[in-house]
Design an enzyme around this catalytic site. Structure first.
Site, short mmCIF file in Angstrom:
data_model
loop_
_atom_site.label_atom_id
_atom_site.label_comp_id
_atom_site.label_asym_id
_atom_site.label_seq_id
_atom_site.Cartn_x
_atom_site.Cartn_y
_atom_site.Cartn_z
N CYS A 1 0.83 -1.20 0.00
CA CYS A 1 0.00 0.00 0.00
C CYS A 1 0.87 1.25 0.00
O CYS A 1 1.73 1.42 0.87
CB CYS A 1 -0.93 0.01 1.21
N ASP B 1 -1.07 -4.32 -14.79
CA ASP B 1 -1.46 -3.98 -16.17
C ASP B 1 -1.95 -5.16 -17.00
O ASP B 1 -1.86 -5.12 -18.23
CB ASP B 1 -0.28 -3.31 -16.91
N ARG C 1 -6.80 -3.43 -11.23
CA ARG C 1 -7.65 -2.45 -11.93
C ARG C 1 -8.27 -3.02 -13.20
O ARG C 1 -9.35 -2.59 -13.61
CB ARG C 1 -6.82 -1.20 -12.26
#
Length: 648
Positions: free
Chosen positions: A371, A481, A516
């Protein structure tokens, strides 16, 4: 029409990369940061079906920095929030069941409302009623459909299907042995527990509305009220002492480790390591990786899920909202929780509670060493723990002395991009010879990079070859990614078991760890497993959002507060979903994670165009399609800013 249904007027300059509509700041000379969209879907002006553009940004100072951002950087204090609902506006659950309230005649009294008739008179219309109501939700109270009884009664915003609108009585649906359903008033449990089986301090059983339906699946990992009270009052019987307590006793400075004589309340079972090979793993995702979202991911083929990051100090203080992050749905067949802490005693104490709680069922515990948030790193947790070997070792040893499940360690490349340390840290952890570490997980960015620029898969490959061949090697999972099945094959599968110039092979697992990419394309697990680019339609994506709303109302509640929570989390997710550009309108496949679409882009329908909008007002419009109109003056601002999406 310049929206998505008619023949759009293309902008001059071609698609995506050039022309006034396609160019964006930071695209680079060759436009590598722009999605190449077919020219007929790039308009000369803003599509008419979208909301008006947002106001211009506030004025900047001489350095180009927004004056407002100086006070708001890294904070969410100014974000709009829903007004708190007063206790007097909520019905007492005993009154909802038609039972006497046990607190009403006490000295403190009950802070909730008992006047059912008055609440019925002031009750707002259901979400399905009125102009712009969510008609698709008619008769869709999730708790009523799931278990035949809604705990919120007249407070339910979908209560027309289970509330007697004349008397305000809350109904229940029971099923007999033959499968016949009947609707009536709830009754008390006809077979209360015998006196000799009651446990002191345990909450007495609540009145039962009737036989629950067969498809009722209870959420798992709910902390018992007794344990929560002990944590809040700082009276939990921990074995591991705090680090400052050891200093007071004159102990040597060393990581606290649970004594060998210490055993959890539950007998230790054989620790089974998790096999991540050939699996799709949904990484812990703060805010948006909630339980309803993970149910969506399971629907699209995810194999392993993990709860949102929970802070150890908040868990140890008994904070209910933090323990809620550990909840698990029965459909999550392989599930982990992620904990962030800056001290070994905090990790160990959390492990003690998890091991002792009968209601807790986790398959692995993920240590957060990645984090990048200042609030976390300043406490010595997150990425900062990568720099503190003694505390890290004490944390791993302390937890594995208590936990019946394995741990995984998720980290970044290092603190800064120019000084990566993961290739040195992982061999050191391997040299400690600690059994029970199931896998390392490395995000191909440094702490200071956060989410900007591309993940460094060359460095991940280097780290995968860094462990000693003389010791038992710990599997490594790469992350960063992955946005298509071709990304997975090129960045991961191609490097699995690959050897370097010296003939050293790596221990990189063929695991698709999605972050993501799963937020923007929840159907990505299906694409990876079926090896295809899915041109999913706007209507299919709308059905997905409807499922999320159902799951959200079931999880957060169908009263006004639950509706507010569901809407807010839906909007947070939409702040990621809009970045997906449909396969059918892209010239060059696949879309990359950091590629930005051109301005004034439209879809193949008005709905698809709205789903592509970067305007919060259009996201709110989508939420109104699903949850009815928002309250007057409602505002939304996403919690997570898309730095890597807006910066080259």
């Amino acid at each position: 029409m310049s929206g998505g249904n008619g023949a759009p007027t293309p902008a001059t300059g071609g698609a995506g990369g050039g022309g006034p509509s396609g160019s964006t700041k930071g695209d680079g000379v060759d436009g590598i940061y722009a999605v190449k969209v077919k020219s007929q879907f790039v308009l000369a002006e803003r599509p008419a079906c979208l909301a008006p553009p947002r106001d211009a940004p506030p004025p900047s100072d001489s350095n180009g920095q927004s004056k407002r951002s100086k006070h708001r950087r890294g904070q969410n204090k100014k974000r709009p929030r829903d007004a708190k609902i007063a206790f007097a506006e909520k019905a007492c659950l005993a009154a909802v069941r038609g039972l006497p309230c046990p607190f009403q005649d006490t000295e403190r009294g009950c802070r909730y409302n008992h006047d059912v008739k008055a609440m019925l008179a002031d009750r707002p219309a259901d979400l399905t009623e009125g102009e712009g109501g969510a008609e698709w939700l008619r008769g869709e109270c999730p708790l009523w459909k799931l278990k035949g009884y809604c705990d919120f009664g007249i407070m339910c915003r979908l209560g027309a299907c289970h509330v007697n609108m004349s008397t305000g009585q809350n109904l229940c649906r029971t099923v007999d042995a033959d499968g016949n359903a009947t609707v009536g008033l709830p009754t008390e449990d006809p077979t209360p527990a015998p006196e000799d089986t009651k446990v002191e301090g345990e909450t007495p059983p609540q009145p039962q509305p009737g036989t629950t339906l067969d498809n009722h699946n209870e959420v798992m990992n709910v902390l018992s009220r007794n344990t929560q009270t002990l944590l809040r009052k700082n009276k939990y019987p921990f074995v591991c002492k705090r680090h400052f307590e050891m200093k007071k006793e004159g102990a040597q400075k060393q990581p606290p480790v649970v004594s060998d004589a210490t055993t959890p309340v539950l007998p230790l079972r054989e620790r089974k390591l998790i096999d991540f090979r050939d699996k799709v793993y949904i990484a812990p995702l703060t805010t948006v990786g909630n339980l309803p979202f993970r149910r969506i991911m399971k629907h699209y083929g995810a194999d392993i899920t993990c709860g949102e990051m929970a802070l150890a100090d908040q868990l140890l203080s008994g904070k209910q909202s933090e323990w809620a992050l550990l909840k698990r749905h029965p459909c999550e067949d392989v599930f982990g929780v992620q904990i962030a802490a800056g001290h070994a005693d905090q990790y160990t104490r959390v492990a003690e509670v998890l091991a002792a709680e009968e209601s807790m069922c986790i398959d692995f515990l993920d240590m957060n060493l990645g984090c990048p948030i200042d609030l976390v790193c300043n406490k010595g947790a997150g990425s900062a723990l990568m720099l503190r070997d003694k505390k890290l070792r004490g944390s791993v040893e302390g937890m594995l002395n208590v936990l019946p499940c394995p741990v995984t360690i998720k980290m970044r490349t290092g603190w800064s991009e120019d000084k990566p340390i993961a290739h040195e840290l992982i061999p050191r952890i391997q040299s400690w010879g600690i059994d029970g570490i199931s896998a390392f997980m490395i995000h191909g960015r440094s702490r200071l990079q956060r989410y900007s620029r591309l993940a460094d898969w060359e460095y991940i490959a280097k780290v995968s070859r860094s462990q000693s061949m003389d010791r038992s090697q710990i599997p490594l999972i790469g992350n960063g990614d992955i946005f298509s099945f071709t990304d997975y094959e090129e960045k991961i599968l191609r490097n699995v078991d690959a050897a370097d110039a010296d003939g050293n092979t790596n221990n990189l697992l063929p695991t698709a760890m999605l972050g993501r990419g799963a937020l923007i394309k929840p159907w990505l697990p299906t694409e990876i497993k079926e090896r295809r680019h899915w041109d999913i339609s706007a209507s299919e994506r709308l059905d997905m959002l409807k499922d999320f709303v159902r799951f959200g109302l079931e999880h957060w509640g169908s009263d006004q507060q639950g509706v507010n929570h569901t809407r807010r989390f839906l909007l947070e997710w939409l702040s990621f979903l809009h970045r997906y550009v449909p396969v059918g309108i892209i010239e060059v496949l696949p879309q990359q994670m950091n590629q930005r679409p051109p301005t004034n882009m439209c879809g193949r329908s008005d709905l698809e165009t709205i789903m592509l909008s970067t305007n919060c007002a259009d996201w709110i419009k989508l939420s109104e399609m699903l949850l009815g109109p928002v309250p007057e003056g409602f505002r939304f601002e996403p919690k997570h800013k898309a730095n890597s999406y807006t910066k080259a």
